[in-house]
Design a protein around this motif. Structure first.
Motif, mmCIF file in Angstrom:
data_model
loop_
_atom_site.group_PDB
_atom_site.id
_atom_site.type_symbol
_atom_site.label_atom_id
_atom_site.label_comp_id
_atom_site.label_asym_id
_atom_site.label_seq_id
_atom_site.Cartn_x
_atom_site.Cartn_y
_atom_site.Cartn_z
ATOM 1 N N ASN A 1 1.905 3.443 -2.427
ATOM 2 C CA ASN A 1 0.688 4.187 -4.072
ATOM 3 C C ASN A 1 0.036 5.445 -2.953
ATOM 4 O O ASN A 1 -0.642 6.135 -3.026
ATOM 5 C CB ASN A 1 -0.738 3.598 -4.250
ATOM 6 C CG ASN A 1 0.215 2.152 -4.741
ATOM 7 O OD1 ASN A 1 0.648 2.378 -6.205
ATOM 8 N ND2 ASN A 1 0.243 0.774 -4.588
ATOM 9 N N LEU A 2 0.577 5.614 -1.820
ATOM 10 C CA LEU A 2 0.552 7.271 -1.346
ATOM 11 C C LEU A 2 1.056 7.800 -1.164
ATOM 12 O O LEU A 2 2.379 8.093 -1.533
ATOM 13 C CB LEU A 2 -0.098 6.526 0.018
ATOM 14 C CG LEU A 2 -0.574 5.091 0.988
ATOM 15 C CD1 LEU A 2 -0.484 5.374 2.364
ATOM 16 C CD2 LEU A 2 -1.597 5.564 0.541
ATOM 17 N N ASN A 3 0.247 8.726 -1.268
ATOM 18 C CA ASN A 3 1.466 10.166 -0.839
ATOM 19 C C ASN A 3 1.440 10.873 -0.093
ATOM 20 O O ASN A 3 2.396 11.926 0.888
ATOM 21 C CB ASN A 3 0.048 11.712 -1.430
ATOM 22 C CG ASN A 3 0.149 11.424 -3.051
ATOM 23 O OD1 ASN A 3 1.387 10.946 -3.641
ATOM 24 N ND2 ASN A 3 -0.765 12.100 -3.145
ATOM 25 N N ASN A 4 0.609 10.743 1.559
ATOM 26 C CA ASN A 4 0.765 11.125 2.910
ATOM 27 C C ASN A 4 0.366 9.362 3.677
ATOM 28 O O ASN A 4 -0.593 8.783 3.123
ATOM 29 C CB ASN A 4 -0.246 11.866 3.188
ATOM 30 C CG ASN A 4 0.712 13.155 2.320
ATOM 31 O OD1 ASN A 4 1.860 13.529 2.159
ATOM 32 N ND2 ASN A 4 -0.263 13.648 1.780
ATOM 33 N N VAL A 5 1.714 8.978 5.010
ATOM 34 C CA VAL A 5 0.695 8.352 5.908
ATOM 35 C C VAL A 5 -0.223 8.590 6.588
ATOM 36 O O VAL A 5 0.587 9.632 7.699
ATOM 37 C CB VAL A 5 1.881 7.716 6.341
ATOM 38 C CG1 VAL A 5 2.128 6.863 7.607
ATOM 39 C CG2 VAL A 5 3.155 6.959 5.358
ATOM 40 N N THR B 1 -8.163 4.913 1.634
ATOM 41 C CA THR B 1 -7.492 6.169 2.025
ATOM 42 C C THR B 1 -6.291 7.407 3.137
ATOM 43 O O THR B 1 -5.016 7.220 2.854
ATOM 44 C CB THR B 1 -8.140 7.615 1.747
ATOM 45 O OG1 THR B 1 -9.142 7.213 0.852
ATOM 46 C CG2 THR B 1 -7.467 8.880 1.904
ATOM 47 N N ASN B 2 -6.439 5.754 4.390
ATOM 48 C CA ASN B 2 -6.247 5.807 5.706
ATOM 49 C C ASN B 2 -5.665 4.554 6.074
ATOM 50 O O ASN B 2 -6.785 3.643 6.308
ATOM 51 C CB ASN B 2 -6.275 7.362 6.354
ATOM 52 C CG ASN B 2 -7.232 8.014 5.970
ATOM 53 O OD1 ASN B 2 -6.574 9.359 5.302
ATOM 54 N ND2 ASN B 2 -7.963 8.275 5.961
ATOM 55 N N PHE C 1 -6.824 -0.582 6.805
ATOM 56 C CA PHE C 1 -6.939 -0.158 5.295
ATOM 57 C C PHE C 1 -8.350 0.570 5.178
ATOM 58 O O PHE C 1 -8.434 -0.830 4.099
ATOM 59 C CB PHE C 1 -5.618 0.414 4.232
ATOM 60 C CG PHE C 1 -5.220 1.114 3.142
ATOM 61 C CD1 PHE C 1 -4.678 2.422 4.092
ATOM 62 C CD2 PHE C 1 -6.181 0.562 2.730
ATOM 63 C CE1 PHE C 1 -4.370 3.348 2.957
ATOM 64 C CE2 PHE C 1 -5.157 1.748 1.651
ATOM 65 C CZ PHE C 1 -4.186 3.203 1.454
ATOM 66 N N ILE D 1 0.930 -0.900 0.329
ATOM 67 C CA ILE D 1 -0.500 -0.125 0.244
ATOM 68 C C ILE D 1 0.637 1.352 0.122
ATOM 69 O O ILE D 1 0.684 2.281 -0.713
ATOM 70 C CB ILE D 1 -0.439 -0.549 1.203
ATOM 71 C CG1 ILE D 1 -2.078 -1.034 1.560
ATOM 72 C CG2 ILE D 1 -1.205 1.678 1.471
ATOM 73 C CD1 ILE D 1 -2.994 -1.622 1.943
ATOM 74 N N PRO E 1 5.204 8.587 3.222
ATOM 75 C CA PRO E 1 5.538 6.510 2.719
ATOM 76 C C PRO E 1 6.147 6.723 2.717
ATOM 77 O O PRO E 1 6.943 4.894 3.427
ATOM 78 C CB PRO E 1 4.641 6.533 1.502
ATOM 79 C CG PRO E 1 3.684 8.159 1.665
ATOM 80 C CD PRO E 1 4.358 9.004 2.010
#
Length: 154
Positions: free
Chosen positions: A12-16, A111-112, A108, A9, A71
């Motif tokens: 593929n994220l911009n933010n954690v 998104t979060n 998950f 995962i 991430p």
């Protein structure tokens, strides 16, 4: 969530972002202060010896308001932990302090990351005398003559 899932995962994220089940968010300036591999060796109330292994993430709400864990940084910490500690692909348990240190399962929502409340349970309900479900009894089936109206028993 297993360790392999978070590893797939994160790229593929911009933010954690971590969110509690009640909708509240862990402040965005949190730190992952440790990742560990925890083995719990115990005996349940029915006498069965058990082993439980989890990958433990500890989140800390720091006063470092300029800090944001990306991430890629978390993924690097996870990979280093696997390499140095020999961590297996086990379920993740997250420690996070609200009023006291709580332990959460990890999920998950697309998104979060969601900190799921954990519950205690009897692991030996079949052998310790604690039934897993309550028997359903009709009050009309009870033959209890002592508890009649005006008997003074209740």
């Amino acid at each position: 969530m297993k360790l392999s899932e978070i590893k797939s995962i994160l790229p593929n994220l911009n933010n954690v972002e971590f969110q509690l089940e009640n909708g509240a968010f862990v402040p965005e300036h949190f730190h992952v202060t440790e990742i560990g591999f925890v083995t719990k060796h115990f005996i349940d109330c029915g006498g069965t010896i058990r082993d439980e292994k989890v990958v433990n993430f500890q989140l800390w709400n720091a006063n470092d308001f300029d800090h944001r864990l990306k991430p890629s940084k978390l993924l690097n910490i996870v990979k280093l932990s696997e390499e140095k500690l020999g961590i297996e692909d086990a379920n993740i348990e997250v420690e996070y302090q609200v009023d006291t240190i709580g332990k959460y399962d990890l999920d998950f929502n697309g998104t979060n990351f969601v900190l799921k409340n954990k519950q205690t349970a009897c692991l030996a309900s079949d052998s310790c005398g604690n039934p897993s479900t309550k028997p359903k009894i009709q009050l009309s089936e009870l033959n209890n003559s002592c508890c009649t109206p005006k008997s003074g028993c209740c």
